[in-house]
Design an enzyme around this catalytic site. Sequence first.
Site, PDB file in Angstrom:
ATOM      1  N   ASN A   1      28.994  43.928  30.936  1.00 24.77           N
ATOM      2  CA  ASN A   1      28.093  43.201  30.413  1.00 24.77           C
ATOM      3  C   ASN A   1      27.841  41.710  31.207  1.00 24.77           C
ATOM      4  O   ASN A   1      28.624  40.683  31.263  1.00 24.77           O
ATOM      5  CB  ASN A   1      28.437  42.689  28.999  1.00 24.77           C
ATOM      6  CG  ASN A   1      27.261  41.744  28.292  1.00 24.77           C
ATOM      7  OD1 ASN A   1      26.287  41.399  28.926  1.00 24.77           O
ATOM      8  ND2 ASN A   1      27.551  41.696  26.805  1.00 24.77           N
TER       9      ASN A   1
ATOM     10  N   SER B   1      10.681  37.757  39.374  1.00 27.85           N
ATOM     11  CA  SER B   1       9.457  38.410  38.771  1.00 27.85           C
ATOM     12  C   SER B   1       8.227  37.636  39.106  1.00 27.85           C
ATOM     13  O   SER B   1       8.168  36.392  39.045  1.00 27.85           O
ATOM     14  CB  SER B   1       9.527  38.796  37.465  1.00 27.85           C
ATOM     15  OG  SER B   1       8.354  39.211  36.833  1.00 27.85           O
TER      16      SER B   1
ATOM     17  N   TYR C   1      10.568  35.664  29.264  1.00 23.80           N
ATOM     18  CA  TYR C   1      11.055  36.063  30.349  1.00 23.80           C
ATOM     19  C   TYR C   1      10.481  35.473  31.524  1.00 23.80           C
ATOM     20  O   TYR C   1      11.403  35.378  32.445  1.00 23.80           O
ATOM     21  CB  TYR C   1      10.072  37.528  30.355  1.00 23.80           C
ATOM     22  CG  TYR C   1      10.147  38.329  31.463  1.00 23.80           C
ATOM     23  CD1 TYR C   1      11.483  39.157  31.398  1.00 23.80           C
ATOM     24  CD2 TYR C   1       9.485  38.491  32.446  1.00 23.80           C
ATOM     25  CE1 TYR C   1      11.680  40.138  32.496  1.00 23.80           C
ATOM     26  CE2 TYR C   1       9.809  39.410  33.832  1.00 23.80           C
ATOM     27  CZ  TYR C   1      10.675  40.355  33.751  1.00 23.80           C
ATOM     28  OH  TYR C   1      11.061  40.830  34.920  1.00 23.80           O
TER      29      TYR C   1
ATOM     30  N   ALA D   1      10.325  32.151  31.533  1.00 21.94           N
ATOM     31  CA  ALA D   1      11.245  31.176  31.964  1.00 21.94           C
ATOM     32  C   ALA D   1      12.458  31.389  32.639  1.00 21.94           C
ATOM     33  O   ALA D   1      13.065  30.746  33.434  1.00 21.94           O
ATOM     34  CB  ALA D   1      11.586  30.519  30.416  1.00 21.94           C
ATOM     35  N   SER D   2      12.844  32.542  32.244  1.00 21.45           N
ATOM     36  CA  SER D   2      14.271  33.247  32.703  1.00 21.45           C
ATOM     37  C   SER D   2      14.207  33.414  34.200  1.00 21.45           C
ATOM     38  O   SER D   2      15.064  33.081  35.036  1.00 21.45           O
ATOM     39  CB  SER D   2      14.927  34.323  31.827  1.00 21.45           C
ATOM     40  OG  SER D   2      13.843  35.366  32.343  1.00 21.45           O
ATOM     41  N   LYS D   3      13.042  34.071  34.440  1.00 20.62           N
ATOM     42  CA  LYS D   3      12.818  34.250  35.985  1.00 20.62           C
ATOM     43  C   LYS D   3      12.302  33.181  36.903  1.00 20.62           C
ATOM     44  O   LYS D   3      12.903  33.304  38.069  1.00 20.62           O
ATOM     45  CB  LYS D   3      11.721  35.438  36.080  1.00 20.62           C
ATOM     46  CG  LYS D   3      12.103  36.927  35.480  1.00 20.62           C
ATOM     47  CD  LYS D   3      13.539  37.312  36.014  1.00 20.62           C
ATOM     48  CE  LYS D   3      13.617  38.834  35.669  1.00 20.62           C
ATOM     49  NZ  LYS D   3      14.988  39.254  36.516  1.00 20.62           N
TER      50      LYS D   3
END
Length: 247
Positions: free
Chosen positions: A63, A142, A154, A156-158
């Site tokens: 994980n 992305s 998504y 923000a994370s990328k």
Amino acid sequence: MKHQDQVVLVTGAGQGMGQEIVRHFADAGAKVGAVDINKEALTASVDELNGSVNGEVIAITANIAKSDSVRDAIAAVVEKFGRLDVIINVAGVGSFDTFIDTPDEHWDKVIAVNLTGTFLCCREAAKVMTKQGSGSIINVSSTAALTGEGPSHYCASKAGVMGLTRSISRELAASGIRVNTIIPGPTNTPMMADVPDEWTQKMIADIPLGRMGESEDIAKVASFLACDDSGFITGQNIAVNGGMAFI
């Protein structure tokens, strides 16, 4: 072979883009640690690959959002193969939430896997590579991070992954470690299978080259960033999106 005896770790290796990257490197002679949280899918994939590739692939269930799990995964690769030359951080998750209705738990999970997980993998890999005096870290972002067309967590994370790459590439350069990010456009993977067809068709219409990307397109760029051909490239975010968006 281009990656003969190179030791590579790939996260998100149980299917889709990660699986194809594992195949690509192993075909070119690499020794690959394939990491995924889905033990069943990962084992089936690795069993199939080991019967058809030139290199060697081992399955490691982990994980990546948990630091101990990441540490154990990297230790398993080093114990098996003696070093770590390349890490390719592919693992990612998403969900279709509007911003206002995004549950806390969806935000936390996407950030934990896509951004924190990438950070943890980079950090633990860098500890090994610093001792070696060399290495290549390849992150996967992305095009949604460039366009904002996607769920807020998504995107923000990328986007965070790209900032992470810029920062750590400067810090790690003196240790002989290069860090770059691949920014895929819409790509034919199992994750895309959940996207409504009207969204998919709109995305294709926005791609100047007129098609979706394939996992092989990403694997080829990862291969370039992992070898000496890209020896003077670090800190870069490289868009592989058919011209859909520019950095």
